[in-house]
Enzyme design. Structure first.
Site, short mmCIF file in Angstrom:
data_model
loop_
_atom_site.label_atom_id
_atom_site.label_comp_id
_atom_site.label_asym_id
_atom_site.label_seq_id
_atom_site.Cartn_x
_atom_site.Cartn_y
_atom_site.Cartn_z
CD GLU A 120 -1.77 -2.41 1.22
OE1 GLU A 120 -2.55 -3.26 0.75
OE2 GLU A 120 -0.70 -2.70 1.81
CG HIS A 123 -10.70 -7.59 5.86
ND1 HIS A 123 -9.65 -8.07 6.60
CD2 HIS A 123 -10.51 -8.04 4.60
CE1 HIS A 123 -8.86 -8.79 5.82
NE2 HIS A 123 -9.35 -8.79 4.60
#
Length: 327
Positions: free
Chosen positions: A62, A131
């Site tokens: 990321e 998540h």
């Protein structure tokens, strides 16, 4: 204008496709966004249409995804990096805060950074740890970033197009709980929804209820249920949490004198606190009751069945509205 009946995730894809067709500088990048079409299929078909140079599968990194996009935007492209879940953005937090948000300031306005960082956010889908976070206030706190959270298919496409055309960086958070929960009419042509303007989803006179994202639907359901009890709630969908539409907050509160803030983010330091402060600073003399916050709890996001307890439910929203009206 021809309309199509789309889900929110389909509206995301439609917005991306529309702008990629219109502007050759727009490109999409991220993990599995190419041939696979993204973990939620938000980029499905874009690789077939635009190829490797504009739909780029990246390594699982990321910080690298966001940092590379910053460099691309600095050189005149309009990258749209996708992070698969908002809880995965933290490895790229330094890139977001130290570079993405500060480029205009660092160059004293000589350069802007036209990029949109997309990520599904929020809970309710029984996902594993990291998540389901709702940590949007991390980014709302940072000057130089716009933070946009749609709640309808129409707004999703219009706000995404506005974000892509914005000269400054935008964090675009998509409530995955309602990705495919319902459909709405979305024009086939390009159009924009202005960033920084709230929407009145339901007019009322007794209490103002401020919300956004996936919590908009249970809030509206609660308002309709309470109408049968004689409580007339006004529901405001903030749509953008930075910049925050304070005028809409104050205007509605002056009409009703009561307010409830609903969000799935933790209560401590959440948008409800900022809404409360806005009311205190700008409309105190209109206040008839304490501002109520119906929010997520100040604990690590729970797994599986406990999600239903953590998320503000219709019943919790109803109770918060009743307490405020009956104070």
């Amino acid at each position: 204008m021809t309309e199509q009946n789309l889900t929110i995730v389909q509206a995301v894809r439609d917005g991306l496709y529309t702008e990629m067709q219109r502007d050759d500088d727009v490109l999409v990048m991220g993990e599995d966004v190419g041939k696979n079409g993204g973990v939620f299929r938000a980029t499905e078909g874009l690789w077939d249409e635009f190829g490797d140079n504009r739909v780029i599968d990246t390594p699982l990194a990321e910080s690298g995804i966001i940092g590379t996009a910053v460099g691309m935007a600095a050189m005149g492209l309009k990258p749209i990096p996708e992070v698969q879940f908002s809880g995965f953005m933290y490895p790229g937090y330094d890139q977001i805060i130290s570079h993405m948000s500060r480029f205009r300031t660092r160059t004293r306005g000589r350069y802007t950074l036209p990029m949109v960082l997309r990520a599904p956010y929020g809970g309710g889908i029984r996902a594993p740890e990291s998540h389901s976070e709702s940590k949007e206030m991390f980014y709302a706190h940072e000057a130089g970033l716009k933070v946009v959270i749609p709640s309808t298919p129409y707004d999703t496409k219009g706000l995404l197009i506005s974000a892509i055309r914005d000269p400054d960086p935008v964090i675009f958070l998509e409530p995955k709980l309602i990705y495919r929960a319902f459909r709405g009419d979305v024009p086939e042509d390009d159009y924009t929804v202005p960033i920084g303007e709230a929407a009145v989803r339901r007019e009322g006179t007794d209490v103002s209820v401020f919300t956004y994202g996936a919590m908009t639907r249970p809030t509206l359901e609660a308002a309709e249920n309470l109408a049968e009890e004689g409580i007339d709630a006004e529901v405001i969908d903030m749509r953008t949490i930075s910049p925050l539409d304070r005028e809409a907050i104050v205007e509605s509160f002056k009409k009703t004198g009561r307010a409830v803030a609903v969000h799935e983010a933790p209560k401590n330091g959440g948008l409800g606190a900022e809404i409360t402060a806005t009311v205190q600073e700008e409309a105190l003399l209109y206040q008839e009751a304490p501002v109520k916050r119906v929010a997520g709890y100040d604990v690590p996001y729970p797994l599986y069945a406990l999600e239903d307890y953590y998320l503000p439910s219709v019943a919790r929203v109803e109770e918060g509205i009743r307490e405020t009206v009956n104070f």
